[in-house]
Structure formats: structure tokens, C-alpha cells
Write an enzyme that holds these catalytic residues in place. Structure first.
Site, PDB file in Angstrom:
ATOM      1  CG  PHE A  51      -8.602  -5.379  -0.615  1.00  0.00           C
ATOM      2  CD1 PHE A  51      -9.199  -6.411   0.100  1.00  0.00           C
ATOM      3  CD2 PHE A  51      -8.773  -5.325  -1.997  1.00  0.00           C
ATOM      4  CE1 PHE A  51      -9.962  -7.371  -0.561  1.00  0.00           C
ATOM      5  CE2 PHE A  51      -9.544  -6.280  -2.651  1.00  0.00           C
ATOM      6  CZ  PHE A  51     -10.139  -7.306  -1.937  1.00  0.00           C
ATOM      7  CD  GLU A  52      -3.298   0.017  -3.252  1.00  0.00           C
ATOM      8  OE1 GLU A  52      -3.303  -0.878  -4.101  1.00  0.00           O
ATOM      9  OE2 GLU A  52      -2.778   1.129  -3.429  1.00  0.00           O
ATOM     10  CB  ALA A  53      -7.586   1.279   0.884  1.00  0.00           C
TER      11      ALA A  53
ATOM     12  CG  ASN B 134      -1.397   4.668  -3.201  1.00  0.00           C
ATOM     13  OD1 ASN B 134      -1.546   5.810  -3.603  1.00  0.00           O
ATOM     14  ND2 ASN B 134      -2.260   3.696  -3.477  1.00  0.00           N
TER      15      ASN B 134
END
Lengths: 256, 328
Positions: A51-53, B134
Site C-alpha cells: 500500500f502506498e502509504a 504523492n
């Protein structure tokens, strides 16, 4: 003989089959997450989910609501940060990423930024988030989306995330890593791919009961259509059991 | 290094590393008690026209008490890092605080849907925007943290995201390959909610750090809100666990449940019902004004807000929903 299923269950099953065992995938929330989980619980037990976070390989107890919520690293092998996940993608270690967006064109360029003039848009969407990053870095990008002519357009209003840009060789010319790019799109009507030579979107298989005509009607641009188009295999009893009992028992996604 | 291509976006902050160095040279290094209050911290560190960055990820580990106070104190004309900014963006936009945004992700609350009010404001043309991603924002903060004027990455290339960014395309001096050059970003103030901090600001984050490691290092001023204060002795018992050292921090406030209605890993899950209420209230300007009067302007502080949202019994429910708390 076949168990009955809904459109979402069919899409998730079809998408899960595209994820090979022993590969790595960056996912967002919703149906892509369900597809990755289903793949992991069926044919791809060694699929690594990121997951990107910062969550890596969680034992997902429930569908996450955000790609940064605590479910994304629950009993995971590592809880790190965004920089680490993205640098892993950029280094060539991440095979697949799922993307979403409002518009997509025949080269797989995706718009999730705006409709109309950028500085005073008619509609403003959230923006790239990690999508442009994944589309730039991961080897193969996938999409799970509804299929209609407002989405599958001749020209996107804004290229948020790069597909094949304007054609063969253009990604590489722009500086994006060679060999990366859009791979498959799973919709409620079909599974689509991209022609190896021209990099244009092509129809690969039809969802059960759907016709080529329907797909064409719901695609503004000229889709490449092969001579004969096979039907996607229906969601199997096993896929549905795992999906309903283990992946999404609360029906957050399959109940939509 | 000549630019091969350049985005048309505006720079909302100066990427000069020597100006940054001059600032950090003057930042105090002695271990002093930095405890303050939410009201004082906002008064002292968040000024009209500042560049503000919020830690966490949208509705996860966000410093809600400070966000509400920024709105209550009527801070205006802020430049903002929209670095996956969801409920935090909703709050600041509700207060008309933001004039300029570096956009990676705003407006949407991920799977929950889009904020009608944030969308309305961003479609008005009144907020200046510059487009990023991001990871681009991580790279900009990392460059700032490293005392450089820009960072490089292989994202943005070939897209309109690049076109409307303030990035440039450059050619590598060694290989000739193209990269995106992303200008360093030193926010004037960052506000980060953490799990534990001592009174000096030595802070621990459990679970994903997201981008708060680089954010705390890039920002000129850092306000920490913490679920709980711990002693310096406790910090020293396990130095590996320190994510943000005291010399980066300007203010510390103990705010239990400080990320409510957002998720705080290991502590409490997000209050999805309350977040839905926000989204619904925003569909009509009158109901939204009444909603804000009730939950934000009409309360004297964050504790009163928590009471309005169900208080301890609601928080207990959210504690039970948090899977990482591993209580059973």
C-alpha cells in the site's frame, strides 16, 4: 451448475486471475484490494501486497477504507513510509499496480485531475495521489472500472497518469522506464489489453452475456477488435466462496 | 544543468538551500520543555500567508485539534501541501484558510467519496494550484531535508501533471537519461500527530510513518500533538523507536484522541459515521454553516468537540474497532 454472481464479483474474479503468483502488487482500496486478496487466497499465495502509504503484506482482516489506515499494515511484514514504497516501485521491484480515474484514452492515459480548464475547472477531481507514480514506475498497470463512453474517451481532458502517451516509444522518449506501461483493464463489459505493436487498447475477452456491439457503443474511440473474441470464464464456485466468506464477508465491495 | 522542459506551475516556496541553512542554523538545539496549548501553538506558529503542511494521511493520524483551531483563529491566505489531504483539507477549506495548494491529492476522501464543499472551492478558480503527485511531494520534502535545492525522480514525465507542476525535466550528467527535477519544499510549519512524545519533542510513531519522517525534517517549525506524553527516560530506554528528535520540534501538546475522527493506528479506528455527517452537511451551505457552528466554532476546545461526537462511549467503540490494538 454455476453459482450465480453479480457484476462486481465477476470483475474482481477476472482481475484476480491476472495477478501471477510470486509477483508484487501495489493496490488501492476497493475492488483492486479485493482482487489482490482473492488472488492471494487462490492461485497466488506468494503475491506480495503493498500500500502506498507504507503497509507491506498485511494479513488483511477487513477491507481498508483508506490506503493509509491501520488495516493496511495489520500483522504485516513491515510498516514503513511512502518514500520506501515508491522507491521500491521505481527500482523495478513492483510488478503490478491498480489505477483508477475518471477518463481513459486508447493509449491508457488516465485523467483523475480535472475536466475543463485547469485553472478554473468545470470539475476538479482529487488529483494523482500515487497514481502517476505507480503508472510511471510499476512494470504493469491495471484498472478496474465501469465501461461507458464518458470514461473511455477519444481524448482525456488532462493526462494525470501516463499510459503509452501518444503511441509506441513515447513513454521511453519522455524518460519513463522502458518496458513499463498499461497491461489490462477489467470492466463490467470486458477484459481489455494493449496491442504489442501499436500500444492501442484492444478488446481481449467479453464478460459473460456481453456483445462486441455493447463494448463498442460504450467506447468513444475505435477499440481494436480481434477476429474472434472469447468469453471470460465465469466466476467459479471456489472464487465466489473465497470472495464472499474470506475476502469481503461484510459485502462492502461486492454488495455495491 | 539546462532544463529540457519546464512546468508552468508556480513555486509556492523558495528552493534556495542556503536560506534554509541560515534558518536552521538559528533553530535552538537545547532540550527545553516545549509544552504548549493548541491555542498558543496556532497563535505562535501558524501565520496568515504561511506555508502549512499536515502530517499523517488524510483521515489517518491527523492533528484534528490544531486543524480546528486554525479555522477558529481565522487563519487566512495559507499555502498548503495537499499531500494526500482528505479530512484535513475538508476542515481547512471549510474555514476558507487556503489560498494556494501544491496538489498531490485533495477533495476526495478516498473510498468515502468527494467533499462537495472542497470541490466547490477548488472549482471556483479562487485557490491557486500547482500539480504534483504523492511521491513528488516526498521527493521535494526529502530534498529540503537533505539541504538541497531539488530532488530528482522518474515520475511526472510526459504528462499534464508535469505540465502544470513547477518541475523541470533535466538530463542526467552521467547517463543522459531524463528525470523530473522537483524543487525543494521547506514548509513554514508542519503539524504532526504522534503516539508518544516527551516534553522536549522526542517523538514516536507506531505503524506507518507515511511521509512524516521527511516532513518533520523539512519543515522550519514543527508542532507535535501526541496521544500521550512519556518521560525522556522512556525515550532513552528505546532510542530505536524515536522517529522525530527534539531538535526538530517547536511545540508539544498532549491531545488524547487527537486524530479523531481519523484513524489512529493501534489506538482507535476512524469514525466513519461522523465523516459521513460532514460530507452530508456539506451538500447544502446552510446546513453546513449550522454544522460548523455546532462542531467547530461553537465549541471552546477539542475536548468539547469530542463530547459532542459521543464522548467516551463513542471513543470506546472506536477503540474496539481498531484491529491493530490486538486486544483480544
Amino acid at each position: 451448475m454455476a453459482t450465480s454472481y453479480n457484476t462486481m464479483e465477476m470483475m474482481i474474479s477476472a482481475a484476480s486471475r491476472l495477478l501471477e503468483d510470486g509477483k508484487s502488487v501495489a493496490v488501492g482500496t476497493g475492488a483492486p484490494c479485493a482482487a489482490a486478496m482473492l488472488a492471494q487466497k487462490t492461485h497466488a499465495p506468494n503475491l506480495v501486497i503493498l500500500f502506498e502509504a507504507g503497509g507491506v503484506a498485511p494479513l488483511l482482516p477487513e477491507m481498508p477504507i483508506s490506503v493509509g489506515d491501520s488495516r493496511t499494515f495489520f500483522h504485516g511484514i513491515m510498516a514503513t513510509g511512502m518514500g520506501e514504497i515508491m522507491s521500491t516501485c521505481c527500482r523495478g521491484l513492483v510488478d503490478y499496480a491498480f489505477l483508477g480515474g475518471a477518463q481513459i484514452d486508447k493509449y491508457g492515459n488516465i485523467n483523475s485531475t480535472c475536466i475543463g480548464d485547469y485553472r478554473k475547472p468545470k470539475v476538479r477531481f482529487p488529483g494523482s495521489g500515487g497514481a502517476n507514480d505507480f503508472a510511471s514506475f510499476c512494470w504493469r498497470t491495471l484498472m478496474l472500472t465501469v465501461h461507458n463512453a464518458r470514461r473511455f474517451v477519444n481524448k482525456v481532458d488532462f493526462i494525470t497518469s501516463p499510459g503509452y502517451l501518444t503511441g509506441p516509444g513515447e513513454r521511453e522518449r519522455a524518460g519513463l522506464p522502458a518496458g513499463s506501461g498499461p497491461y489490462k483493464i477489467v470492466t463490467d463489459l470486458a477484459v481489455l489489453g494493449f496491442d504489442a505493436e501499436t500500444k492501442e487498447m484492444k478488446l481481449e475477452s467479453l464478460m459473460p452475456g456481453v456483445t462486441v456491439e455493447e463494448v463498442k457503443e460504450n467506447t468513444e474511440f475505435g477499440l481494436l477488435i480481434p477476429e474472434s473474441v472469447p468469453e471470460v470464464e465465469e466466476a467459479s464456485g471456489e472464487e465466489l466462496r473465497v470472495l464472499r466468506e474470506e475476502v469481503d464477508p461484510h459485502r462492502y465491495i461486492i454488495g455495491r | 544543468m539546462k532544463a529540457v522542459d519546464q512546468g508552468v506551475g508556480s513555486l509556492f516556496s523558495d528552493p534556495d538551500p542556503d536560506k534554509a541553512r541560515a534558518f536552521f542554523a538559528g533553530k535552538r538545539r537545547d532540550m527545553v520543555d516545549k509544552r504548549t496549548t493548541v491555542v498558543e501553538a496556532v497563535r505562535e506558529f501558524v501565520h496568515d500567508g504561511s506555508y502549512l503542511a499536515i502530517g499523517g494521511f488524510g483521515a489517518n493520524r491527523i492533528p484534528t485539534a490544531v486543524l480546528h483551531e486554525i479555522v477558529r483563529q481565522g487563519k487566512k491566505n495559507l499555502s498548503f501541501a495537499g499531500h494526500t489531504s482528505t479530512h484535513d483539507f475538508q476542515i481547512l477549506v471549510a474555514g476558507n484558510c487556503i489560498k494556494r495548494v501544491d496538489v498531490a491529492y485533495i477533495i476526495g476522501l478516498e473510498a468515502r467519496g468527494l467533499s462537495p464543499n472542497a470541490r466547490r472551492v477548488m472549482e471556483s478558480g479562487e485557490v491557486e494550484v500547482c500539480e504534483w503527485t504523492n511521491y513528488a511531494m516526498c521527493v521535494r520534502l526529502r530534498a529540503a531535508a537533505d539541504g538541497l535545492s531539488f530532488g530528482i525522480a522518474r515520475n511526472l514525465l510526459g504528462t499534464d501533471t508535469f505540465r502544470y507542476s513547477a518541475g523541470q525535466v533535466i538530463a542526467c550528467p552521467f547517463t543522459g537519461k531524463k528525470f523530473a527535477a522537483l524543487p525543494a519544499l521547506w514548509p513554514d510549519v508542519a503539524v504532526i500527530h504522534v503516539h508518544e512524545s516527551d516534553i522536549f519533542g522526542n517523538s514516536r510513531i507506531k505503524g506507518i510513518t507515511i511521509a512524516d519522517d521527511v516532513l518533520a525534517r523539512a519543515a522550519k517549525h514543527v508542532i507535535i500533538t501526541t496521544e500521550r506524553l512519556v518521560t525522556n527516560q522512556e525515550i532513552r530506554r528505546d532510542p530505536t523507536a524515536t522517529v522525530i528528535p527534539f531538535y526538530l520540534v517547536d511545540g508539544v501538546i498532549e491531545v488524547p484522541y487527537g486524530s479523531y475522527p481519523g484513524n489512529m493506528a493501534y489506538e482507535y479506528f476512524s469514525d466513519e459515521e461522523h465523516l459521513q455527517q460532514w460530507l452530508e452537511a456539506e451538500t447544502n451551505m446552510e446546513t453546513f454553516r449550522a454544522f460548523l457552528d455546532k462542531y467547530l466554532y461553537g465549541v471552546k476546545d477539542f475536548d468539547e468537540y469530542l463530547s459532542l461526537c459521543g464522548g467516551l462511549s463513542r471513543l470506546k467503540e472506536l477503540r474496539a474497532e481498531e484491529v491493530c490494538a490486538d486486544r483480544i
